[in-house]
Write a protein that holds these residues in place. Structure first.
Motif, PDB file in Angstrom:
ATOM      1  N   ASN A   4      42.218  -6.477  42.811  1.00 13.44           N
ATOM      2  CA  ASN A   4      41.247  -6.294  42.495  1.00 13.44           C
ATOM      3  C   ASN A   4      40.106  -6.411  42.778  1.00 13.44           C
ATOM      4  N   TRP A   8      37.388  -9.996  44.486  1.00  9.91           N
ATOM      5  CA  TRP A   8      36.062  -9.615  43.823  1.00  9.91           C
ATOM      6  C   TRP A   8      35.730 -10.893  43.282  1.00  9.91           C
ATOM      7  N   GLY A  43      29.798  -0.934  40.848  1.00  8.56           N
ATOM      8  CA  GLY A  43      30.519  -1.681  41.946  1.00  8.56           C
ATOM      9  C   GLY A  43      28.482  -2.373  42.340  1.00  8.56           C
ATOM     10  N   CYS A  44      28.156  -2.445  40.891  1.00  8.06           N
ATOM     11  CA  CYS A  44      26.333  -2.877  41.494  1.00  8.06           C
ATOM     12  C   CYS A  44      26.632  -4.566  41.770  1.00  8.06           C
ATOM     13  N   GLY A  45      27.473  -5.096  42.068  1.00  7.72           N
ATOM     14  CA  GLY A  45      27.439  -6.527  42.086  1.00  7.72           C
ATOM     15  C   GLY A  45      26.634  -7.350  41.527  1.00  7.72           C
ATOM     16  N   ASP A  64      30.466  -3.447  37.375  1.00 11.59           N
ATOM     17  CA  ASP A  64      30.789  -4.286  38.223  1.00 11.59           C
ATOM     18  C   ASP A  64      32.619  -4.845  37.619  1.00 11.59           C
ATOM     19  N   ILE A  65      33.616  -4.969  38.505  1.00 12.07           N
ATOM     20  CA  ILE A  65      34.932  -5.150  37.882  1.00 12.07           C
ATOM     21  C   ILE A  65      34.821  -6.680  37.978  1.00 12.07           C
ATOM     22  N   LEU A  69      30.022 -11.619  38.081  1.00 10.54           N
ATOM     23  CA  LEU A  69      28.400 -10.603  39.755  1.00 10.54           C
ATOM     24  C   LEU A  69      27.892  -9.739  38.048  1.00 10.54           C
ATOM     25  N   ASP A  91      35.739  -0.271  35.789  1.00  8.00           N
ATOM     26  CA  ASP A  91      36.625  -0.389  36.367  1.00  8.00           C
ATOM     27  C   ASP A  91      36.131   1.701  36.892  1.00  8.00           C
ATOM     28  N   ALA A  92      35.936   1.651  38.553  1.00 10.55           N
ATOM     29  CA  ALA A  92      35.112   2.913  38.973  1.00 10.55           C
ATOM     30  C   ALA A  92      36.199   3.819  39.118  1.00 10.55           C
ATOM     31  N   VAL A 109      26.736   1.970  46.535  1.00  9.93           N
ATOM     32  CA  VAL A 109      26.520   1.187  47.370  1.00  9.93           C
ATOM     33  C   VAL A 109      27.065   0.063  48.004  1.00  9.93           C
ATOM     34  N   PHE A 110      28.101   0.611  48.414  1.00  8.38           N
ATOM     35  CA  PHE A 110      29.893  -0.107  49.091  1.00  8.38           C
ATOM     36  C   PHE A 110      30.372  -0.742  47.882  1.00  8.38           C
ATOM     37  N   ALA A 115      37.378   0.361  44.903  1.00  9.68           N
ATOM     38  CA  ALA A 115      38.806   0.610  43.486  1.00  9.68           C
ATOM     39  C   ALA A 115      39.871   1.644  44.772  1.00  9.68           C
TER      40      ALA A 115
END
Ligand SMILES: C[S@@+](CC[C@H](N)C(=O)[O-])C[C@H]1O[C@@H](n2cnc3c(N)ncnc32)[C@H](O)[C@@H]1O
Length: 269
Positions: A4, A8, A43-45, A64-65, A69, A91-92, A109-110, A115
């Motif tokens: 995962n 990304w 998962g904020c990018g 964010d993982i 990013l 990790d979410a 948001v996306f 996750a």
């Protein structure tokens, strides 16, 4: 290596995020954010929604993982002198560094949709959000006719089948699945609401160049092309994607502007 995380960290999602900034800002403007509010962006990018929330005066933590990013987000916040916006790796599915009831608003948001272990993700989002607070998710919708669901549908036809037990991220776009996950985490079903909303991808070049950007920088598309190349089908994948992007493009000039529908989920705790 966690697959995962590897997915990304592959490529450079900041190149795709650049096409999503205006919609990110519009969404955040609609979240009733007030100065001093504690906001988690999961998962904020590189901060497409975290930075606008911080500009409104919220105290924002982006998690964010992907380490590249997280670094990019911190650089963007520093460049704007936003001392109230910081990014860290996490990790979410397991937010072990974050205490219970820490945030007024948890946004994803996306992000968290990608996750693994969706029930754990819902549990963690509920746990870190305070009673009286809110969770807002933006999730792509399976089989939707607009851009992102169609990219995934086309790409999956060129990719090997997912591993046994894999739960598709797109199930986060199914209202009954979302309700099941959040109620299992302790939210009341009558406090979970849904609406359809639109994100718009804006790219300064023509659709074929935007496809090239996905091919070069977007992890899931990079993987699809690698699988297609191994089968000698990369040109077919490219052709299908260019046809999709071209058909959905609404720009009147040489640029690209493509709307995509998503499911907006709000959970009041
Ligand atoms: C499509 S991008 C969206 C990023 C950002 N929210 C935005 O709107 O630009 C998906 C993001 O989710 C992150 N992600 C994927 N799996 C994750 C996980 N298990 N925990 C935290 N973040 C994750 C990825 O690293 C990536 O930044």
């Amino acid at each position: 290596m966690n697959p995962n995380k590897a997915l990304w960290e592959k490529g450079d999602f900041t190149r795709i995020a650049a096409s999503m900034r205006e919609s990110g800002e519009s969404l955040v403007a609609d979240l009733e954010i007030t100065p001093g509010m504690a906001v988690l962006d999961l998962g904020c990018g590189d901060g497409t929604t975290a930075l606008p929330a911080a500009r409104l005066g919220a105290d924002v933590l982006g998690v964010d993982i992907a380490s590249n990013l997280v670094e990019a987000g911190n650089r963007r916040a520093q460049a704007e002198d936003l001392g109230n916006c910081r990014f860290q790796e996490g990790d979410a599915s397991n937010l072990e560094d974050l205490s219970d009831d820490s945030f007024d608003l948890t946004v994803s948001v996306f992000g968290a949709m990608f996750a693994p272990r969706p029930f754990d993700v819902a549990k963690e989002m509920v746990r870190v959000t305070r009673p009286g607070g809110r969770i807002v998710m933006g999730n792509w919708i399976p089989n939707d006719p607009t851009l992102v669901a169609q990219i995934l549908k086309i790409s999956s036809a060129y990719s090997p089948p997912p591993p046994e037990g894999f739960v598709s991220p797109m199930t986060w776009g199914v209202e009954s699945d979302v309700t099941e996950r959040f109620t299992a985490a302790g939210a009341r079903p009558e406090h979970i609401s849904f609406r359809r909303d639109t994100y718009r991808f804006e790219f300064p070049g023509p659709p074929a160049d935007f496809v090239a950007e996905f091919r070069a920088y977007y992890g899931p598309t990079m993987n699809a092309f690698e699988a297609a190349e191994a089968n000698g089908r990369a040109a077919d994948l490219e052709e299908e994607l260019v046809a999709l992007f071209t058909a959905q493009n609404e720009s009147p000039d040489a640029s690209t502007s493509i709307p995509a529908t998503f499911l907006r989920v709000t959970v009041a705790l």
